[in-house]
Design an enzyme around this catalytic site. Structure first.
Site, PDB file in Angstrom:
ATOM      1  CB  CYS A 107      -2.597   0.565 -31.605  1.00 20.83           C
ATOM      2  SG  CYS A 107      -1.347  -0.706 -32.152  1.00 20.83           S
ATOM      3  CB  SER A 108      -4.664   4.803 -32.130  1.00 24.63           C
ATOM      4  OG  SER A 108      -3.435   4.978 -31.785  1.00 24.63           O
TER       5      SER A 108
END
Lengths: 191, 207
Positions: free
Chosen positions: B95-96
């Site tokens: 996600c990051s």
């Protein structure tokens, strides 16, 4: 009680050990570059720059030159995005340098990036040097899953065959320092 | 007894090998987030069931954004195609490294009259700190924190542990869902697939 090792457990252990053994270690000075194979560029100009004949894939050590600079990057990595103009300036400085132009080649490998994604990165930042996709992380695993960006400088040619001369994690630092390093390495590596 | 042991052997073998295969690429590789990512290890690829399908009207929502606004799907009706990008949670791998990529794809999305709305089940302070590490995101980041994961639940992408799937929905200007991609949570979806879908929607949808 009869103790018998189930066949599947033996196979599983073998596969698990193989999987761990196939994961590469981080590149270190003095090591040889892992056997990194990349798709051959479609562009004749790019193949010409790298000194490659038409084919499906090639090992990075087949690139013509004395020294290879590799930037390990990802389109999705903010530091790589910020580093893109600096990497471009490095390539341009190499091309502008009479002693380095034919001796030093530079490529980028986009870990976890598809062809579409590296092409978008190239277009967005007007990247001047060849970029290659590593969509399934094969290269990334072979070089110890380094964090991006990561720079590798390696010696090319049959004698050195990918001997690693320098590595750097994060920003490539000052252009002048990097160019001085390349000049020193090219001089040291000269026949 | 012997057959039940054999029955167990296969799933155990598959699970272990899957974990080995997944462990490398699931980690966030960027230095930007070094030392800040909580790695839960390989996760069940998909852990929810969609409640919508392509052709359905998109369930409405109104969620608080990092800029202090309340953003509803309705505001884009007749104006923009909308890409809903659900990601599992802040400070987690993959996600990051997903939204920073969309941050340099604004021109690609705008070419097809599309905006991105990033959604997680985190609260606003967490989203503020997390997205701050990504640089300035050009698209709205929305908090589906309370009622917890309600929007994710309406779309059928709320996982059993309260996080969301890594899911993309493209909603056209009439409010109809035109594209759904629920990815393996451990993998980032290819930008090319999103752009290809946008191209078709833009070519065939309301201008």
């Amino acid at each position: 009680m009869k103790i018998r090792s189930p066949w599947w457990l033996v196979v599983l252990c073998f596969l698990a050990v193989s999987a761990v053994a196939s994961a590469g270690k981080m590149p270190a000075v003095g090591d040889r570059l892992a056997d990194l194979r990349l798709p051959t560029p479609e562009s004749a100009d790019t193949r010409d720059y790298l000194g490659l004949p038409p084919s499906d894939a090639f090992p990075v050590t087949a690139i013509a030159g004395k020294i290879l600079v590799i930037e390990i990057f990802s389109m999705y990595c903010p530091h790589c995005q910020r580093e893109a103009p600096a990497a471009n300036r490095l390539y341009q400085a190499i091309q502008d340098s009479e002693p380095l132009r034919d001796r030093v080649k530079m490529i980028g490998i986009g870990v976890g990036n598809s062809t579409f994604e590296i092409n978008h990165f190239r277009k967005h930042y007007s990247i001047l040097f060849p970029l290659f996709p590593d969509e399934d992380f094969t290269v990334h695993k072979a070089i110890g899953e380094v964090r991006t960006p990561f720079f590798i400088v390696a010696a090319l040619g049959p004698k050195d065959n990918g001997r690693i001369l320098w590595t750097g994690s994060g920003s490539m630092g000052a252009l002048e320092t990097f160019m001085a390093r390349l000049n020193d390495l090219a001089r040291d590596g000269a026949p | 007894m012997k057959s039940s042991r054999r029955c167990l052997a296969l799933p155990i073998a598959v699970a272990l090998l899957s974990a080995l295969a997944l462990c490398a690429p699931c980690l966030g590789a960027s230095l930007a987030m070094e030392g800040m990512i909580y790695d839960p290890g390989p996760l069940k690829p998909v852990d929810s069931e969609l409640t919508v399908k392509v052709g359905d009207p998109a369930p409405p929502f109104a969620l608080p954004s990092l800029k202090g606004e309340t953003i509803s799907l309705e505001r884009y009706l007749g104006r923009r195609n909308v890409i809903l990008s659900f990601v599992p949670a802040a400070w987690t791998p993959v996600c990051s490294d997903q939204w920073p990529g969309y941050n340099i794809a604004k021109d690609l999305f705008e070419q097809y009259d599309a905006v991105v709305l990033g959604i997680t089940v985190d609260n606003l302070p967490t989203l503020f700190a997390w997205t701050h590490q990504m640089g300035d995101l050009w698209f709205p980041v929305l908090s589906d924190f309370w009622p917890h994961g309600e929007t994710a639940r309406r779309y059928g992408v709320l996982r059993t542990d309260g996080t969301a799937e890594r899911a993309l929905f493209i909603i056209d200007k009439t409010g109809m869902i035109r594209f759904i991609l629920v990815s393996d949570i451990n993998r980032r979806p290819d930008l090319g697939a999103i752009v290809e879908a946008l191209k078709t929607i833009h070519a065939t949808g309301a201008k």
